[in-house]
Structures are given as structure tokens and as C-alpha cells.
Write a protein that holds these residues in place. Structure first.
Motif, PDB file in Angstrom:
ATOM      1  N   LEU A   4       0.834  -1.194   0.000  1.00  0.00           N
ATOM      2  CA  LEU A   4       0.000   0.000   0.000  1.00  0.00           C
ATOM      3  C   LEU A   4       0.872   1.248   0.000  1.00  0.00           C
ATOM      4  N   LEU A   5       1.999   1.191   0.709  1.00  0.00           N
ATOM      5  CA  LEU A   5       2.928   2.319   0.699  1.00  0.00           C
ATOM      6  C   LEU A   5       3.512   2.526  -0.694  1.00  0.00           C
ATOM      7  N   LEU A   6       3.870   1.434  -1.369  1.00  0.00           N
ATOM      8  CA  LEU A   6       4.395   1.555  -2.735  1.00  0.00           C
ATOM      9  C   LEU A   6       3.339   2.127  -3.672  1.00  0.00           C
ATOM     10  N   ASP A   7       2.084   1.696  -3.516  1.00  0.00           N
ATOM     11  CA  ASP A   7       1.009   2.240  -4.344  1.00  0.00           C
ATOM     12  C   ASP A   7       0.822   3.731  -4.085  1.00  0.00           C
ATOM     13  N   THR A   8       0.960   4.144  -2.826  1.00  0.00           N
ATOM     14  CA  THR A   8       0.783   5.552  -2.476  1.00  0.00           C
ATOM     15  C   THR A   8       1.892   6.424  -3.062  1.00  0.00           C
ATOM     16  N   MET A   9       3.124   5.944  -2.992  1.00  0.00           N
ATOM     17  CA  MET A   9       4.257   6.733  -3.480  1.00  0.00           C
ATOM     18  C   MET A   9       4.328   6.743  -5.003  1.00  0.00           C
ATOM     19  N   GLY A  10       3.937   5.649  -5.642  1.00  0.00           N
ATOM     20  CA  GLY A  10       3.869   5.602  -7.099  1.00  0.00           C
ATOM     21  C   GLY A  10       5.185   5.955  -7.765  1.00  0.00           C
ATOM     22  N   PRO A  11       5.131   6.777  -8.844  1.00  0.00           N
ATOM     23  CA  PRO A  11       6.340   7.128  -9.595  1.00  0.00           C
ATOM     24  C   PRO A  11       7.372   7.900  -8.784  1.00  0.00           C
ATOM     25  N   ARG A  12       6.996   8.405  -7.616  1.00  0.00           N
ATOM     26  CA  ARG A  12       7.968   9.127  -6.792  1.00  0.00           C
ATOM     27  C   ARG A  12       9.049   8.192  -6.262  1.00  0.00           C
ATOM     28  N   TRP A  13       8.782   6.887  -6.298  1.00  0.00           N
ATOM     29  CA  TRP A  13       9.783   5.873  -5.956  1.00  0.00           C
ATOM     30  C   TRP A  13      10.031   5.013  -7.191  1.00  0.00           C
ATOM     31  N   PRO A  14      10.778   5.542  -8.169  1.00  0.00           N
ATOM     32  CA  PRO A  14      10.930   4.829  -9.453  1.00  0.00           C
ATOM     33  C   PRO A  14      11.596   3.466  -9.319  1.00  0.00           C
ATOM     34  N   PHE A  15      12.465   3.304  -8.307  1.00  0.00           N
ATOM     35  CA  PHE A  15      13.144   2.016  -8.149  1.00  0.00           C
ATOM     36  C   PHE A  15      12.128   0.899  -7.913  1.00  0.00           C
ATOM     37  N   PHE A  16      11.089   1.173  -7.131  1.00  0.00           N
ATOM     38  CA  PHE A  16      10.060   0.174  -6.858  1.00  0.00           C
ATOM     39  C   PHE A  16       8.961   0.195  -7.917  1.00  0.00           C
ATOM     40  N   HIS A  17       8.646   1.395  -8.414  1.00  0.00           N
ATOM     41  CA  HIS A  17       7.519   1.535  -9.338  1.00  0.00           C
ATOM     42  C   HIS A  17       7.764   0.776 -10.645  1.00  0.00           C
ATOM     43  N   CYS A  18       9.033   0.629 -11.026  1.00  0.00           N
ATOM     44  CA  CYS A  18       9.324  -0.066 -12.285  1.00  0.00           C
ATOM     45  C   CYS A  18       8.969  -1.547 -12.213  1.00  0.00           C
ATOM     46  N   TYR A  19       8.779  -2.071 -11.010  1.00  0.00           N
ATOM     47  CA  TYR A  19       8.404  -3.471 -10.855  1.00  0.00           C
ATOM     48  C   TYR A  19       6.895  -3.663 -10.786  1.00  0.00           C
ATOM     49  N   LYS A  20       6.135  -2.605 -10.897  1.00  0.00           N
ATOM     50  CA  LYS A  20       4.684  -2.734 -10.873  1.00  0.00           C
ATOM     51  C   LYS A  20       4.216  -3.361 -12.180  1.00  0.00           C
ATOM     52  N   LEU A  21       3.296  -4.320 -12.077  1.00  0.00           N
ATOM     53  CA  LEU A  21       2.836  -5.038 -13.266  1.00  0.00           C
ATOM     54  C   LEU A  21       2.094  -4.124 -14.227  1.00  0.00           C
ATOM     55  N   LYS A  22       1.349  -3.164 -13.687  1.00  0.00           N
ATOM     56  CA  LYS A  22       0.649  -2.181 -14.513  1.00  0.00           C
ATOM     57  C   LYS A  22       1.036  -0.797 -14.012  1.00  0.00           C
ATOM     58  N   PRO A  23       2.171  -0.263 -14.489  1.00  0.00           N
ATOM     59  CA  PRO A  23       2.679   1.007 -13.959  1.00  0.00           C
ATOM     60  C   PRO A  23       1.733   2.180 -14.136  1.00  0.00           C
ATOM     61  N   SER A  24       0.886   2.110 -15.144  1.00  0.00           N
ATOM     62  CA  SER A  24      -0.016   3.237 -15.400  1.00  0.00           C
ATOM     63  C   SER A  24      -1.295   3.166 -14.584  1.00  0.00           C
ATOM     64  N   HIS A  25      -1.499   2.049 -13.889  1.00  0.00           N
ATOM     65  CA  HIS A  25      -2.753   1.852 -13.169  1.00  0.00           C
ATOM     66  C   HIS A  25      -2.601   2.311 -11.730  1.00  0.00           C
ATOM     67  N   SER A  26      -3.545   3.105 -11.259  1.00  0.00           N
ATOM     68  CA  SER A  26      -3.542   3.580  -9.875  1.00  0.00           C
ATOM     69  C   SER A  26      -4.900   3.306  -9.253  1.00  0.00           C
ATOM     70  N   PHE A  27      -4.955   3.388  -7.935  1.00  0.00           N
ATOM     71  CA  PHE A  27      -6.168   3.073  -7.203  1.00  0.00           C
ATOM     72  C   PHE A  27      -6.668   4.306  -6.464  1.00  0.00           C
ATOM     73  N   GLU A  28      -7.954   4.549  -6.570  1.00  0.00           N
ATOM     74  CA  GLU A  28      -8.567   5.672  -5.883  1.00  0.00           C
ATOM     75  C   GLU A  28      -8.703   5.371  -4.397  1.00  0.00           C
ATOM     76  N   ARG A  29      -8.811   6.458  -3.619  1.00  0.00           N
ATOM     77  CA  ARG A  29      -8.978   6.302  -2.181  1.00  0.00           C
ATOM     78  C   ARG A  29     -10.248   5.530  -1.860  1.00  0.00           C
ATOM     79  N   ASP A  30     -11.301   5.741  -2.638  1.00  0.00           N
ATOM     80  CA  ASP A  30     -12.561   5.035  -2.396  1.00  0.00           C
ATOM     81  C   ASP A  30     -12.385   3.522  -2.532  1.00  0.00           C
ATOM     82  N   THR A  31     -11.537   3.087  -3.457  1.00  0.00           N
ATOM     83  CA  THR A  31     -11.288   1.660  -3.634  1.00  0.00           C
ATOM     84  C   THR A  31     -10.617   1.069  -2.410  1.00  0.00           C
TER      85      THR A  31
END
Length: 300
Positions: free
Chosen positions: A49-76
Motif C-alpha cells: 500500500l505504501l508503494l502504491d501511495t508513493m507511485g512514480p515518486r519511488w521509481p526504483f520500486f515503481h518499475c516493478y509494478k505489473l501495470k505502472p499506469s494503473h492507480s487506485f482511488e482512495r474510495d477503492t
């Protein structure tokens, strides 16, 4: 399976078991299993959840995301947390009370040996994986079971950590009772039961985390024995493949295995292939982020 713990090969786990036994009143509380389950799940989800929150601001981890362009809303996230709390309060708590009522309290003073604990945990994982494979396959093959009992879990076509327990009460109770019954029926040591439960929670969250990190279990265990997030993510995309929760051998044996795609370019190819399979050629020309949004709307 426990045999005689007094004849264990080592006593490395004895201090841990003695410490747990000193809190016998806490462990005997009817609220302990549900609190333990809820806490273990949130702790396992927290890093992702922390990695999802930081997103592209942490490129070292974000590059391992299966769908880098996909994000989750707070409501989800809020809706997923609410569902987890709801399931634990209305389903897991009564189920654990029922299960405790039919089993006797362990009286062993000796801890298992390290090798014995590891062996029993692996056996429990294999049996759990086998039973859940057929349970899962059945819920996808019988329309009524899928529609009323399993479809809620597939509302997230791009799963994230909290999706592991975003499911109907029926599904949660079945999986929890399976996880509790297997070590009990095999007469495993209580310390083995707790280890198996924690590992089960962690692997389940890893399967749904949406990241293909180098230190994830499926990348550490060799020969593709474990599927991990790429394996299960493809199941959420295509539905009728990769039914096993952890291991890959059953899907390979029964012809339901699909090789997961890794990387953003492969992810786009997978999305385009899925659009072709649906007969919607127009979506193939759209950008992948748009396709993910369209797919999410269709699933809902």
C-alpha cells in the motif's frame, strides 16, 4: 504428523514456544484468532500500500509494478478495508468460534524441531494449494457459484494487496476453514499452525500485490514452482486460467496454465490479446490505461 516432539533434532524453537505458552490466556481468548488474522493481513499489505501511495515518486520500486499506469482511488482502498472488516466481524469470528468448539486445546510442552516445522508447513501448503485449486476451478466453471459467491473477488481486474481478502463471506469462510483444518487434521504442532497461517497470509497478499519485486517468493524459489503476482494477475485478467493459489504444477498438469507477461510492453500485449479474445477489435487501438479503466467498468 507431529510424532514425539521430545525427540526433536534441535531445540531452537523451544524459547519461542515457551514465550507463546506464557501468554496462554491471550491465545485462548475467542477474539484472538480474528484479531490475529486481521492484523497479519494488514501488516502484510502495508508495504505494498505504501508503494502504491508513493507511485512514480519511488521509481526504483515503481518499475516493478505489473501495470505502472494503473492507480487506485482512495474510495477503492476504503471499500476494500470495509469489506475486510465486515468479513472478519460477521464471518471469520463465528467460524473460529465454531472451529474452537470442536477441537481440544494443545497440551504439548515441547516445540517441534526446525526441520519438522519446515516439513509440516510445506505439506500444509501443498494440501491447501491442491484443495483450493479444485475449489477455485469449480467456482469458475459453475455459473451460479461464480455469480453469487466468487465474482466479488474479481471486481478488481487489476488486483492490489487488499484484494487478497476482498471476497464474499462464503469464500472467506471456506478458505479460512481450509487453512485451519489442514494442520489440525494432520496433527501439526500449534507453532507449525501459526507459521503456516502467517505464510499463507503473506503468499496470498503477494499474489495480489501487483508487483513483481525481485525478492518476492516466486522469484526466490527456483524453477517457476511458485506463480506469484504475475501468475495470479493473469488469472484476474483472463479468468479461466491459473487457478492454483501458489504453486504452478496443477495448472500445468490440467492444462489451465498461462505463462504470465512481465513488463509494461508485455502487459500491453496481454491487454490487446484480451481485447481480441473478447471480439472487441476497436479496444486494441486504445491506450492501455484506457483499456484498464474500461475493463474495470465491465467487471463492475
Amino acid at each position: 504428523m507431529n510424532g514425539s516432539y521430545q525427540c526433536g533434532e534441535d531445540r531452537h524453537l523451544q524459547p519461542i514456544w515457551d514465550k507463546l505458552r506464557s501468554h496462554r490466556d491471550l491465545l485462548a481468548s475467542p477474539f484472538f484468532p480474528v484479531v490475529f488474522s486481521f492484523t497479519a493481513n494488514l501488516v502484510a499489505c502495508a508495504p505494498y500500500l505504501l508503494l502504491d501511495t508513493m507511485g512514480p515518486r519511488w521509481p526504483f520500486f515503481h518499475c516493478y509494478k505489473l501495470k505502472p499506469s494503473h492507480s487506485f482511488e482512495r474510495d477503492t482502498v476504503v471499500r476494500s478495508l470495509s469489506r475486510i472488516c465486515y468479513n472478519h466481524g460477521l464471518f471469520i469470528f463465528p467460524a473460529t468460534l465454531l472451529f474452537r468448539g470442536v477441537r481440544s486445546e494443545p497440551g504439548t510442552l515441547e516445540a517441534p524441531s526446525t526441520s519438522q516445522l519446515l516439513r509440516d508447513v510445506i505439506v500444509c501448503l501443498l494440501l491447501f494449494d491442491l484443495l483450493v485449486f479444485f475449489w477455485h476451478w469449480l467456482h469458475h466453471r459453475v455459473p451460479l457459484l461464480y455469480r453469487y459467491l466468487h465474482s466479488l473477488h474479481h471486481q478488481h481486474s487489476s488486483p492490489f494487496a487488499l484484494s487478497a481478502q476482498y471476497a464474499s463471506g462464503w469464500e472467506i469462510v471456506c478458505l479460512q476453514l481450509l487453512a485451519a483444518s489442514i494442520p489440525y487434521l494432520l496433527s501439526c504442532h500449534p507453532l507449525t499452525e501459526m507459521t503456516f497461517f502467517l505464510l499463507n497470509v503473506w503468499l496470498s497478499v503477494e499474489d495480489h500485490c501487483g508487483y513483481d519485486l525481485p525478492w518476492c517468493a516466486h522469484n526466490i524459489v527456483p524453477f517457476g514452482i511458485l506463480g506469484g503476482a504475475p501468475f495470479h494477475d493473469l488469472h484476474h485478467q483472463r479468468s479461466r486460467c491459473n487457478y492454483a493459489p501458489y504453486f504452478t504444477y496443477l495448472d500445468k498438469l490440467f492444462g489451465t496454465y498461462k505463462k504470465p507477461s512481465r513488463g509494461q510492453s508485455n502487459d500491453r500485449q496481454a491487454e490487446e490479446q484480451r481485447a481480441r479474445e473478447r471480439g472487441n477489435d476497436e479496444q486494441v487501438r486504445l491506450r492501455v490505461p484506457h483499456m484498464v479503466k474500461l475493463d474495470t467498468m465491465e467487471q463492475q
